[in-house]
Design a protein around this motif. Structure first.
Motif, PDB file in Angstrom:
ATOM      1  N   ALA A  34       3.898 -26.774 -19.690  1.00 14.49           N
ATOM      2  CA  ALA A  34       2.859 -25.778 -19.407  1.00 14.49           C
ATOM      3  C   ALA A  34       2.232 -25.973 -18.033  1.00 14.49           C
ATOM      4  CB  ALA A  34       1.775 -25.844 -20.486  1.00 14.49           C
ATOM      5  N   GLY A  35       2.387 -27.165 -17.439  1.00 12.52           N
ATOM      6  CA  GLY A  35       1.782 -27.425 -16.140  1.00 12.52           C
ATOM      7  C   GLY A  35       2.761 -27.538 -14.986  1.00 12.52           C
ATOM      8  N   LEU A  36       4.027 -27.236 -15.222  1.00 11.56           N
ATOM      9  CA  LEU A  36       5.013 -27.345 -14.147  1.00 11.56           C
ATOM     10  C   LEU A  36       4.859 -26.233 -13.108  1.00 11.56           C
ATOM     11  CD1 LEU A  36       8.326 -28.376 -15.971  1.00 11.56           C
ATOM     12  CD2 LEU A  36       6.827 -29.795 -14.555  1.00 11.56           C
ATOM     13  N   ALA A  37       4.391 -25.080 -13.531  1.00 17.17           N
ATOM     14  CA  ALA A  37       4.230 -23.951 -12.611  1.00 17.17           C
ATOM     15  C   ALA A  37       3.064 -23.090 -13.075  1.00 17.17           C
ATOM     16  CB  ALA A  37       5.513 -23.121 -12.557  1.00 17.17           C
ATOM     17  N   GLU A  38       2.575 -22.274 -12.173  1.00 18.08           N
ATOM     18  CA  GLU A  38       1.482 -21.364 -12.538  1.00 18.08           C
ATOM     19  C   GLU A  38       1.980 -20.263 -13.463  1.00 18.08           C
ATOM     20  OE1 GLU A  38      -0.322 -20.002  -8.965  1.00 18.08           O
ATOM     21  OE2 GLU A  38      -0.943 -22.004  -8.305  1.00 18.08           O
ATOM     22  N   GLU A  39       3.265 -19.899 -13.306  1.00 16.71           N
ATOM     23  CA  GLU A  39       3.859 -18.891 -14.190  1.00 16.71           C
ATOM     24  C   GLU A  39       4.408 -19.582 -15.439  1.00 16.71           C
ATOM     25  OE1 GLU A  39       5.162 -19.602 -11.154  1.00 16.71           O
ATOM     26  OE2 GLU A  39       3.915 -18.204 -10.008  1.00 16.71           O
ATOM     27  N   PRO A  40       4.659 -18.837 -16.506  1.00 14.09           N
ATOM     28  CA  PRO A  40       5.257 -19.432 -17.710  1.00 14.09           C
ATOM     29  C   PRO A  40       6.598 -20.088 -17.388  1.00 14.09           C
ATOM     30  CG  PRO A  40       4.394 -17.255 -18.208  1.00 14.09           C
ATOM     31  CD  PRO A  40       4.304 -17.413 -16.717  1.00 14.09           C
ATOM     32  N   VAL A  41       6.842 -21.230 -17.999  1.00 13.75           N
ATOM     33  CA  VAL A  41       8.064 -22.003 -17.774  1.00 13.75           C
ATOM     34  C   VAL A  41       9.027 -21.795 -18.936  1.00 13.75           C
ATOM     35  CG1 VAL A  41       8.982 -24.355 -17.595  1.00 13.75           C
ATOM     36  CG2 VAL A  41       6.875 -23.730 -16.382  1.00 13.75           C
ATOM     37  N   GLU A  42      10.318 -21.669 -18.624  1.00 15.93           N
ATOM     38  CA  GLU A  42      11.332 -21.588 -19.679  1.00 15.93           C
ATOM     39  C   GLU A  42      11.635 -23.013 -20.148  1.00 15.93           C
ATOM     40  OE1 GLU A  42      14.793 -19.451 -18.499  1.00 15.93           O
ATOM     41  OE2 GLU A  42      13.682 -17.666 -17.863  1.00 15.93           O
ATOM     42  N   PHE A  43      11.102 -23.372 -21.302  1.00 18.36           N
ATOM     43  CA  PHE A  43      11.226 -24.740 -21.794  1.00 18.36           C
ATOM     44  C   PHE A  43      12.127 -24.791 -23.019  1.00 18.36           C
ATOM     45  CE2 PHE A  43       9.327 -28.024 -24.734  1.00 18.36           C
ATOM     46  CZ  PHE A  43       9.939 -29.117 -24.121  1.00 18.36           C
ATOM     47  N   THR A  44      13.090 -25.710 -22.997  1.00 15.72           N
ATOM     48  CA  THR A  44      13.986 -25.937 -24.129  1.00 15.72           C
ATOM     49  C   THR A  44      13.983 -27.410 -24.470  1.00 15.72           C
ATOM     50  OG1 THR A  44      15.425 -24.129 -23.376  1.00 15.72           O
ATOM     51  CG2 THR A  44      16.315 -25.649 -25.037  1.00 15.72           C
ATOM     52  N   ASN A  45      13.683 -27.731 -25.709  1.00 13.61           N
ATOM     53  CA  ASN A  45      13.665 -29.124 -26.149  1.00 13.61           C
ATOM     54  C   ASN A  45      14.892 -29.392 -27.014  1.00 13.61           C
ATOM     55  OD1 ASN A  45      13.049 -31.715 -26.945  1.00 13.61           O
ATOM     56  ND2 ASN A  45      10.894 -31.275 -27.365  1.00 13.61           N
ATOM     57  N   LEU A  46      15.821 -30.170 -26.479  1.00 10.23           N
ATOM     58  CA  LEU A  46      17.061 -30.503 -27.182  1.00 10.23           C
ATOM     59  C   LEU A  46      16.990 -31.861 -27.878  1.00 10.23           C
ATOM     60  CD1 LEU A  46      19.650 -29.421 -24.444  1.00 10.23           C
ATOM     61  CD2 LEU A  46      18.952 -28.117 -26.462  1.00 10.23           C
ATOM     62  N   ALA A  47      15.869 -32.560 -27.719  1.00  9.26           N
ATOM     63  CA  ALA A  47      15.734 -33.901 -28.291  1.00  9.26           C
ATOM     64  C   ALA A  47      15.760 -33.868 -29.814  1.00  9.26           C
ATOM     65  CB  ALA A  47      14.436 -34.550 -27.813  1.00  9.26           C
ATOM     66  N   VAL A  48      16.348 -34.902 -30.396  1.00 14.79           N
ATOM     67  CA  VAL A  48      16.501 -34.984 -31.844  1.00 14.79           C
ATOM     68  C   VAL A  48      16.096 -36.385 -32.308  1.00 14.79           C
ATOM     69  CG1 VAL A  48      18.113 -34.870 -33.782  1.00 14.79           C
ATOM     70  CG2 VAL A  48      18.370 -33.304 -31.852  1.00 14.79           C
ATOM     71  N   SER A  49      15.328 -36.447 -33.351  1.00 14.83           N
ATOM     72  CA  SER A  49      14.895 -37.732 -33.889  1.00 14.83           C
ATOM     73  C   SER A  49      16.094 -38.603 -34.254  1.00 14.83           C
ATOM     74  CB  SER A  49      14.016 -37.505 -35.124  1.00 14.83           C
ATOM     75  OG  SER A  49      13.550 -38.723 -35.648  1.00 14.83           O
ATOM     76  N   GLY A  50      16.048 -39.863 -33.871  1.00 16.05           N
ATOM     77  CA  GLY A  50      17.122 -40.800 -34.173  1.00 16.05           C
ATOM     78  C   GLY A  50      18.246 -40.814 -33.166  1.00 16.05           C
ATOM     79  N   ALA A  51      18.188 -39.939 -32.150  1.00 15.99           N
ATOM     80  CA  ALA A  51      19.286 -39.847 -31.188  1.00 15.99           C
ATOM     81  C   ALA A  51      19.446 -41.138 -30.395  1.00 15.99           C
ATOM     82  CB  ALA A  51      19.060 -38.685 -30.226  1.00 15.99           C
ATOM     83  N   GLN A  52      20.694 -41.496 -30.148  1.00 11.03           N
ATOM     84  CA  GLN A  52      21.043 -42.607 -29.275  1.00 11.03           C
ATOM     85  C   GLN A  52      21.685 -42.038 -28.010  1.00 11.03           C
ATOM     86  OE1 GLN A  52      23.096 -45.904 -31.442  1.00 11.03           O
ATOM     87  NE2 GLN A  52      22.733 -44.655 -33.267  1.00 11.03           N
ATOM     88  N   THR A  53      21.986 -42.903 -27.056  1.00 11.98           N
ATOM     89  CA  THR A  53      22.590 -42.416 -25.816  1.00 11.98           C
ATOM     90  C   THR A  53      23.916 -41.703 -26.078  1.00 11.98           C
ATOM     91  OG1 THR A  53      23.510 -44.653 -25.492  1.00 11.98           O
ATOM     92  CG2 THR A  53      21.480 -44.103 -24.316  1.00 11.98           C
TER      93      THR A  53
END
Length: 285
Positions: A34-53
């Motif tokens: 929400a603070g990366l730019a003054e305009e709305p940011v296209e944010f995608t969260n691909l993180a998953v609980s338990g994920a390893q490298t």
């Protein structure tokens, strides 16, 4: 005007566990977006609980590359340290693959080193030290690769906020809302220094009251037991083996050898990446 695109990869920390909003999780990455730019940011969260490298390389990386994002966060590695298959060389190779792929696309990379889980859980020294040693190894790799790829790197394994229980959720491994806000604030400050964050900094003030002691105990007695059980199935036998080795070396006065062994493994892992890079450049020429 084209919107800033931000994609987050990683495990439960980036998924937002510990910062519940509605029926899901929010987390530091969403707060930062929400603070990366003054305009709305296209944010995608691909993180998953338990994920390893390995999960990040095999599942999250292809999806992330397809989004062709401007900013990419890759915060992962703690779950690797909690597995009997831990191999710092493999962790280094996977992180190098991920970092290289996103920077080749021109994305600004965000990384972080993290506190060790043994300390956060308050484990006895004999059990905590092997986990701390593993996490230091992962952090050393992340430090080196972050420098190599010009990443915005957050030293999240340091600072007074780590020892402040108010910053952490009931499970003592994931930040609470206050902790997630601290991560977002600190990343925002680093990005602002580079001119890469032009929106307002996330607020340090919580939207919701911290969970009461009774609520925390209820979580530990219900959802928390399942979380611990899933990890103990894999981790506990390995951890007991590591603890036994720790005790043997302590009795012989040779504990320093364990630290030297870990340092050597990190050096070998990074040297292997450098060798691979030189070979690829030679072949390309």
């Amino acid at each position: 005007m084209t919107r800033v695109r931000f994609v987050a990869l990683g495990d439960s920390l980036t998924e937002g566990v510990g910062d519940p909003v509605g029926n899901g999780w929010r987390g530091w990455a969403a707060l930062l977006a929400a603070g990366l730019a003054e305009e709305p940011v296209e944010f995608t969260n691909l993180a998953v609980s338990g994920a390893q490298t390995r999960d990040v390389v095999e599942r999250q990386l292809p999806a992330g590359l397809a989004l062709r994002s401007d900013v990419v966060s890759v915060v992962v590695g703690v779950n690797d340290t909690l597995r009997c298959t831990f191999d710092v060389g493999a962790v280094a190779a996977r992180l190098d693959t991920v970092y290289a792929a996103f920077t080749a696309q021109g994305a600004l990379l965000l990384t972080a080193c993290l506190p060790d889980p043994g300390t956060m859980l308050g484990l006895p020294g004999t059990l905590a030290r092997p986990l701390a040693r593993r996490q230091r190894a992962v952090n050393a790799v992340v430090h080196a690769l972050s420098d190599r790829y010009g990443a915005v790197h957050l030293h999240a394994c340091e600072g007074d906020w780590i020892t402040d229980r108010a910053m952490w959720s009931a499970d003592r491994l994931h930040p609470g809302e206050g902790g997630h806000r601290q991560l977002a604030l600190r990343f925002h400050a680093l990005l602002a220094e580079r001119g890469a964050a032009t929106g307002p900094a996330p607020s340090p003030e919580n939207d919701f009251p911290a969970p009461t002691r009774s609520a925390s105990l209820w979580w530990l007695a219900t959802a928390g037991t399942g979380w611990v059980a899933r990890r103990c199935t894999d981790l506990l036998p390995q951890l007991l083996t590591l603890a036994a080795e720790e005790l043997r070396h302590h009795a012989r006065g040779t504990s320093a050898r364990l630290d030297l062994r870990t340092s050597a493994a990190v050096s070998a892992a990074l040297a292997a990446l450098s060798t691979t890079e030189r070979t690829e450049r030679t072949e390309a020429a």
